[in-house]
Design a protein around this motif. Structure first.
Motif, PDB file in Angstrom:
ATOM      1  N   GLY A  13      -7.509  -4.350   1.059  1.00  0.00           N
ATOM      2  CA  GLY A  13      -6.332  -4.919   1.454  1.00  0.00           C
ATOM      3  C   GLY A  13      -6.397  -5.670   2.823  1.00  0.00           C
ATOM      4  N   SER A  42      -5.145  -2.283  -3.163  1.00  0.00           N
ATOM      5  CA  SER A  42      -4.487  -3.207  -2.131  1.00  0.00           C
ATOM      6  C   SER A  42      -3.492  -2.230  -1.049  1.00  0.00           C
ATOM      7  N   ASP A  43      -3.022  -2.583  -0.326  1.00  0.00           N
ATOM      8  CA  ASP A  43      -2.035  -1.788   0.437  1.00  0.00           C
ATOM      9  C   ASP A  43      -1.056  -1.750  -0.523  1.00  0.00           C
ATOM     10  N   THR A  44      -0.425  -2.698  -1.219  1.00  0.00           N
ATOM     11  CA  THR A  44       0.808  -2.567  -1.886  1.00  0.00           C
ATOM     12  C   THR A  44       0.622  -1.291  -2.960  1.00  0.00           C
ATOM     13  N   LEU A  47       0.902   1.859  -1.227  1.00  0.00           N
ATOM     14  CA  LEU A  47       2.384   2.128  -0.722  1.00  0.00           C
ATOM     15  C   LEU A  47       3.305   2.452  -2.055  1.00  0.00           C
ATOM     16  N   LYS A  48       2.999   1.858  -3.096  1.00  0.00           N
ATOM     17  CA  LYS A  48       4.007   1.774  -4.282  1.00  0.00           C
ATOM     18  C   LYS A  48       3.312   2.504  -5.519  1.00  0.00           C
ATOM     19  N   GLU A  49       2.129   2.679  -5.634  1.00  0.00           N
ATOM     20  CA  GLU A  49       1.648   3.497  -6.823  1.00  0.00           C
ATOM     21  C   GLU A  49       1.289   4.883  -6.561  1.00  0.00           C
ATOM     22  N   VAL A  71      -0.158  -2.870   8.066  1.00  0.00           N
ATOM     23  CA  VAL A  71       0.721  -2.778   6.840  1.00  0.00           C
ATOM     24  C   VAL A  71       0.568  -1.402   6.337  1.00  0.00           C
ATOM     25  N   ASN A 666       2.676   0.534 -12.717  1.00  0.00           N
ATOM     26  CA  ASN A 666       1.762   0.990 -11.837  1.00  0.00           C
ATOM     27  C   ASN A 666       0.405   1.023 -12.639  1.00  0.00           C
TER      28      ASN A 666
END
Length: 680
Positions: A13, A42-44, A47-49, A71, A666
């Protein structure tokens, strides 16, 4: 279910450079395959998964660590820190090492480039100071050099043979100041041999191992993941050719050192470095060889003739059509001539060997050998017996009488990129293919899984992708989502009806499209442990009144890695699975179930067949997005195939509310991040 961690995640990311990510993925896949799947994230995703439960190693490559901070500071670093402290492993190269230290000092006094500040992860509880050598420039090789590092061999006791000195690529990395402070739980793994341009303390530590709670981190200033073979010449940089030559000369020691570092982190390293196999020819066959003429006739408008040769120039790949009797003619001469260009890049033909470098497979012409007279001889396809496949197809059709088309056309390659990519990414070709056209391979070099996942597919895996042309007018009453469920049922049924006696195999399906088996290695637990042995990847495009579905299937059949295999489950009196025969059985079962679905929809009988094979009977899940509400799975909805669950209240008693659950899509666990809608 088994908690064995199979993913090695490489951050790609904000802050990373393309080259650093590519080098990290290349080296890790070579050293860890087929034991792990090396996946860019990635950073997403971080953070989210729910990546942590299946992650064996988190890798941060080179780049600029301020981007990482921007990030991931706060929530992201808290997730990463918790992952490591609970037993996870972290590997930081260059910028990833600055990022993993308590304090970063970079180019102090050089105002345009100076970076000074604390870092949240603080795996190394001191300062990482750099550049250790002068000359670094962002997005440039002008500061690159080949550095010698002295290995602390005592730190690698039990990690195999390690060299005393390693020559490594370096470009801007730091030194870990006062790494041997007795108050820190840190081991120095290697020190810089050359004089530094910054104060590095007494040790000049280049690579350190840090114990962090129950986990650990290795941070390295140099780049031992950079292989000389993947470095391009830079004629504008003085001495760069000599740098590459030095790295090439010391490459074996570099690999040994990187292996030892991975072993020290607790990973299972391949004894032999996995080479990069060359792509092989694709063999196009039919159950009746004369039918190949008809198929090629249907491709006429997508075939171009150039200098007497036939090509299909599709969106993603270029295919060269050849006859078995002429496939070797002129190739030595043609390979020595400049190739035609596509989007400005040279096309090449596959060679019998590679130089182990990173390869852009889209630039390689894929050769399709069209067998219009007879199936390939065994010596042409030593790992796949076409006679065994087609004879098995005929035999199974005696019992599955509705199965009469799927598998009639087969395209096999010993080594190809991805069976799904060959079809789905080349729409010009895909649009001309009939239902049941199947691509299969012995080895994939760029296999695909859910999201960004990579399904590890070494030799011994059953790898196949099948085309299904689903009429658009049926999409509302026969939703496409159910086809992956039919495929999961077909696979399990095929495994169990392969022959007499195989029905005892402990194989199940996990919603929505994974295949699991009872782990034969788990003998200590009273509860059966299940591990993933296969998966399904479904991609869909619309064309001329039909949804064209490319259904990819991968199953560990004879290979025991990365989890277990079908053969490992067999009682001693049963013969091992043959991939050709099992492929034929899956196709006959899948065609039969699909035709039933088209005729009658997702009937009670099909629903019951799905429940007969699944793992989730009365499983309780937690809906994290809804504040931790608990629900018990009772089935799937017959409209769109979502999980059907009853909400639970105090003492896990039903509240009377029913919910339809779907994943947040995810890439790691469909049972994390479930979202709900009320259905009663």
């Amino acid at each position: 279910m088994s908690s064995r961690k199979l993913n090695v995640l490489v951050y790609n990311g904000t802050g990373t450079t393309v080259e650093s990510v590519k080098h990290a993925i290349y080296s890790l896949r070579r050293l860890l395959g087929p034991n792990y799947a090396v996946i860019p994230v990635s950073d997403t995703v971080l953070l989210k998964e729910p990546w942590a439960p299946s992650c064996a190693l988190l890798v941060f490559p080179g780049g600029a660590d301020l981007g990482y901070c921007r990030v991931l500071n706060g929530e992201g670093n808290s997730i990463i820190s918790q992952f490591v402290r609970r037993g996870g492993k972290y590997l930081g190269f260059c910028a990833g090492a600055y990022y993993g230290s308590k304090k970063c000092e970079f180019e102090v006094g050089n105002r345009p480039m100076e970076v000074i500040g604390s870092r949240e992860l603080a795996f190394f509880p001191g300062t990482c100071r750099g550049g250790a050598f002068k000359g670094f420039q962002y997005n440039s090789e002008r500061g690159a050099r080949a550095v010698r590092i002295n290995v602390e061999k005592i730190a690698f006791k039990g990690a195999g043979v390690v060299p005393e000195v390693v020559t490594s690529y370096y470009n801007g990395g730091g030194v870990f100041v006062d790494a041997k402070d007795p108050n820190n739980d840190v081991e120095v793994l290697a020190t810089y041999d050359d004089k530094l341009d910054v104060e590095g303390g007494d040790e000049n530590a280049a690579v350190v191992y840090c114990r962090v709670g129950q986990g650990a981190a290795i941070l390295t200033g140099p780049h031992p993941e950079f292989a000389a073979v993947n470095l391009s010449p830079h004629h504008d940089v003085d001495g760069y050719d000599a740098l590459i030559a030095k790295l090439r000369q010391g490459d074996a020691d570099r690999v040994s050192f990187l292996k030892a570092c991975l072993t020290k982190l607790g990973l299972e390293v391949s004894q032999e470095s996995s080479g990069v196999p060359s792509l092989s020819s694709l063999h196009l066959t039919s159950i009746n060889s004369s039918n190949i003429d008809d198929l090629l006739l249907s491709w006429e408008e997508i075939i171009s003739k150039e200098d007497g040769e036939e090509y299909i120039r599709a969106e993603h790949d270029t295919f060269h059509l050849e006859k078995p009797e002429t496939r070797w003619d002129m190739h030595p001469l043609k390979d020595s001539l400049p190739q035609k260009e596509i989007t400005g890049e040279e096309l090449t033909t596959p060679s019998s060997a590679t130089d182990e470098a990173l390869i852009n497979y889209t630039t390689i012409v894929k050769r399709i050998v069209t067998h219009e007279r007879a199936w390939p001889e065994a010596k042409a396809t030593p790992y796949f017996n076409h006679a065994a496949f087609f004879s098995s197809l005929k035999d199974y059709r005696q019992t599955d009488t509705e199965a009469d088309e799927w598998g009639n056309y087969l395209m096999y390659g010993e080594v190809l990129t991805s069976t799904n990519t060959i079809l789905e990414k080349n729409f010009k070709l895909l649009s001309k293919l009939p239902s049941g056209f199947t691509v299969t391979a012995t080895t994939q070099v760029a296999g695909r899984g859910r999201g960004t996942n990579v399904w590890v597919s070494p030799a011994g895996s059953l790898i196949m992708s099948t085309v299904i042309n689903h009429p658009a007018h049926l999409a509302a009453s026969r939703p496409i989502v159910f086809i992956q469920y039919l495929a999961a049922v077909a696979i399990v049924q095929a495994i169990k009806t392969y022959d007499t006696g195989y029905e005892v195999l402990p194989v199940k399906l996990k919603w929505p499209n994974d295949i699991y088996a009872k782990d034969p290695r788990n003998t200590s637990s009273s509860e059966p442990a299940y591990v993933k042995i296969g998966g399904i990847l479904s991609n869909c495009v619309y064309s001329s009144g039909s949804y064209q579905i490319v259904l990819g299937i991968g199953i560990n059949t004879t290979n025991g890695r990365p989890t277990t295999s079908l053969d490992a489950l067999l009682p001693s009196h049963l013969a091992p699975y043959r991939i050709e025969k099992l492929t034929a059985r899956i196709l006959t079962r899948l065609e039969t179930l699909y035709k039933t679905f088209v005729r009658n929809g997702f009937t009670k009988e099909l629903e019951r067949a799905y429940y007969d094979e699944w793992l989730h009977g009365r499983q309780i899940v937690t809906l994290e997005a809804q504040g931790g509400v608990r629900a018990r799975i009772v089935g799937i909805t017959t409209d769109w195939g979502m999980l059907k669950a009853e909400e639970l209240g105090r003492d896990d008693k039903p509240t009377g509310k029913m919910w339809a659950l779907q994943s947040d899509e995810n890439s790691f666990d469909f049972f994390r991040g479930l979202v709900k809608r009320k259905i009663s």
